[in-house]
Motif scaffolding. Structure first.
Motif, PDB file in Angstrom:
ATOM      1  N   LYS A 100      25.880  39.091  51.830  1.00  0.00           N
ATOM      2  CA  LYS A 100      26.568  39.527  50.482  1.00  0.00           C
ATOM      3  C   LYS A 100      27.673  40.328  50.932  1.00  0.00           C
ATOM      4  CE  LYS A 100      25.168  41.308  46.093  1.00  0.00           C
ATOM      5  NZ  LYS A 100      24.053  41.913  45.164  1.00  0.00           N
ATOM      6  N   VAL A 101      28.947  40.386  50.251  1.00  0.00           N
ATOM      7  CA  VAL A 101      29.962  41.109  50.755  1.00  0.00           C
ATOM      8  C   VAL A 101      30.287  42.302  49.547  1.00  0.00           C
ATOM      9  CG1 VAL A 101      32.450  41.112  51.369  1.00  0.00           C
ATOM     10  CG2 VAL A 101      31.057  39.157  51.905  1.00  0.00           C
ATOM     11  N   ASP A 105      39.176  35.501  46.874  1.00  0.00           N
ATOM     12  CA  ASP A 105      39.886  35.182  47.803  1.00  0.00           C
ATOM     13  C   ASP A 105      39.884  36.078  48.995  1.00  0.00           C
ATOM     14  OD1 ASP A 105      40.969  33.005  46.544  1.00  0.00           O
ATOM     15  OD2 ASP A 105      42.727  34.258  45.644  1.00  0.00           O
ATOM     16  N   ASP A 106      39.678  37.461  48.833  1.00  0.00           N
ATOM     17  CA  ASP A 106      39.455  38.425  49.844  1.00  0.00           C
ATOM     18  C   ASP A 106      38.206  38.146  50.593  1.00  0.00           C
ATOM     19  OD1 ASP A 106      42.296  39.451  49.314  1.00  0.00           O
ATOM     20  OD2 ASP A 106      41.371  40.985  48.120  1.00  0.00           O
ATOM     21  N   LYS A 164      38.381  35.387  52.898  1.00  0.00           N
ATOM     22  CA  LYS A 164      39.252  35.468  53.871  1.00  0.00           C
ATOM     23  C   LYS A 164      38.272  36.419  55.006  1.00  0.00           C
ATOM     24  CE  LYS A 164      43.840  35.530  51.883  1.00  0.00           C
ATOM     25  NZ  LYS A 164      44.656  36.441  51.616  1.00  0.00           N
ATOM     26  N   ILE A 165      37.503  37.512  54.419  1.00  0.00           N
ATOM     27  CA  ILE A 165      36.444  38.178  55.256  1.00  0.00           C
ATOM     28  C   ILE A 165      35.451  37.455  55.813  1.00  0.00           C
ATOM     29  CG2 ILE A 165      34.941  39.860  55.059  1.00  0.00           C
ATOM     30  CD1 ILE A 165      36.582  41.377  52.997  1.00  0.00           C
ATOM     31  N   THR A 166      34.840  36.740  55.158  1.00  0.00           N
ATOM     32  CA  THR A 166      33.724  35.838  55.654  1.00  0.00           C
ATOM     33  C   THR A 166      34.462  34.828  56.747  1.00  0.00           C
ATOM     34  OG1 THR A 166      33.911  34.208  53.850  1.00  0.00           O
ATOM     35  CG2 THR A 166      32.377  36.026  54.050  1.00  0.00           C
ATOM     36  N   LYS A 167      35.763  34.360  56.356  1.00  0.00           N
ATOM     37  CA  LYS A 167      36.315  33.368  57.650  1.00  0.00           C
ATOM     38  C   LYS A 167      36.351  34.013  58.894  1.00  0.00           C
ATOM     39  CE  LYS A 167      39.218  30.335  55.960  1.00  0.00           C
ATOM     40  NZ  LYS A 167      40.590  29.555  55.565  1.00  0.00           N
ATOM     41  N   ASN A 189      31.229  37.004  45.788  1.00  0.00           N
ATOM     42  CA  ASN A 189      30.998  38.011  46.812  1.00  0.00           C
ATOM     43  C   ASN A 189      29.770  37.521  47.722  1.00  0.00           C
ATOM     44  OD1 ASN A 189      29.025  38.686  45.081  1.00  0.00           O
ATOM     45  ND2 ASN A 189      29.052  41.122  45.709  1.00  0.00           N
ATOM     46  N   ARG A 190      29.304  36.275  47.627  1.00  0.00           N
ATOM     47  CA  ARG A 190      28.068  35.720  48.404  1.00  0.00           C
ATOM     48  C   ARG A 190      28.450  34.780  49.173  1.00  0.00           C
ATOM     49  NH1 ARG A 190      22.029  35.794  46.163  1.00  0.00           N
ATOM     50  NH2 ARG A 190      21.083  36.052  48.241  1.00  0.00           N
TER      51      ARG A 190
END
Length: 185
Positions: free
Chosen positions: A97-98, A105-106, A109-112, A133-134
């Motif tokens: 979970k972010v 989209d953000d 990118k973060i998880t990528k 966000n997950r």
């Protein structure tokens, strides 16, 4: 001359090669392949695999692999080490979970970036977005999930990581209560 005799002998051998007469074959083998039933196809597969060498354990499908033998003396009293050893060679998924302050989209990118960082550390993880966000991180070797968890819970935008129904909090967790972000002045 010798060449033509050799070619003629080869052609004659191919033509005369023994072929079983149609009445010696079982009934299912006399059918046209377009009319084979599932049972006929299964018999054909069994016949095909009859003389094949057995597969190595690491080449078998996951559900047919022999379980990993765990030596309790090596593990000690660490339950995470026991879980890590028990998941070796098995597919395992974790939920990450972010922080909800980012849009979809953000978060992608973060998880990528996290996935790339894991790959750079030789942890093979596939990433699937399941919510705004997950994300799910899937590991072909489940024992790598605990190393990935150690990395992910150090990331400042990680709220939590869930492995095997255990939730590990990240740095962003104090700022999130449920799905609503706390605003502190």
């Amino acid at each position: 001359m010798l060449r033509s005799i050799l070619v003629m002998a080869l052609v004659l051998t191919i033509v005369v090669a023994k072929k079983s007469p149609p009445n010696e074959k079982p009934a299912w083998a006399q059918k046209d392949i377009r009319y084979y039933s599932e049972a006929d196809m299964e018999r054909l597969l069994d016949q095909w695999e009859e003389d094949e060498d057995p597969l190595e354990p690491d080449e078998l499908p996951e559900h047919l692999r022999p379980p990993v033998k765990i030596d309790p003396n090596l593990v000690g009293n660490d339950p995470d080490a026991l879980l890590k050893l028990s998941k070796k060679g098995k597919t395992l998924m974790t939920f990450v979970k972010v922080s909800p302050k980012y849009n979809k989209d953000d978060v992608e990118k973060i998880t990528k970036i996290w996935q790339s960082s894991l790959w750079n550390n030789h942890i093979q993880a596939e990433r699937f977005m399941v919510d705004d966000n997950r994300a799910i991180f899937m590991y072909k070797d489940g024992s790598q999930a605990w190393d990935a968890k150690d990395f992910l819970i150090q990331q400042e935008d990680c709220v939590d990581v869930t492995i095997e129904s255990q939730v590990f909090k990240g740095p962003a967790s104090p700022f999130v209560q449920g799905d609503v972000e706390k605003v502190e002045l």
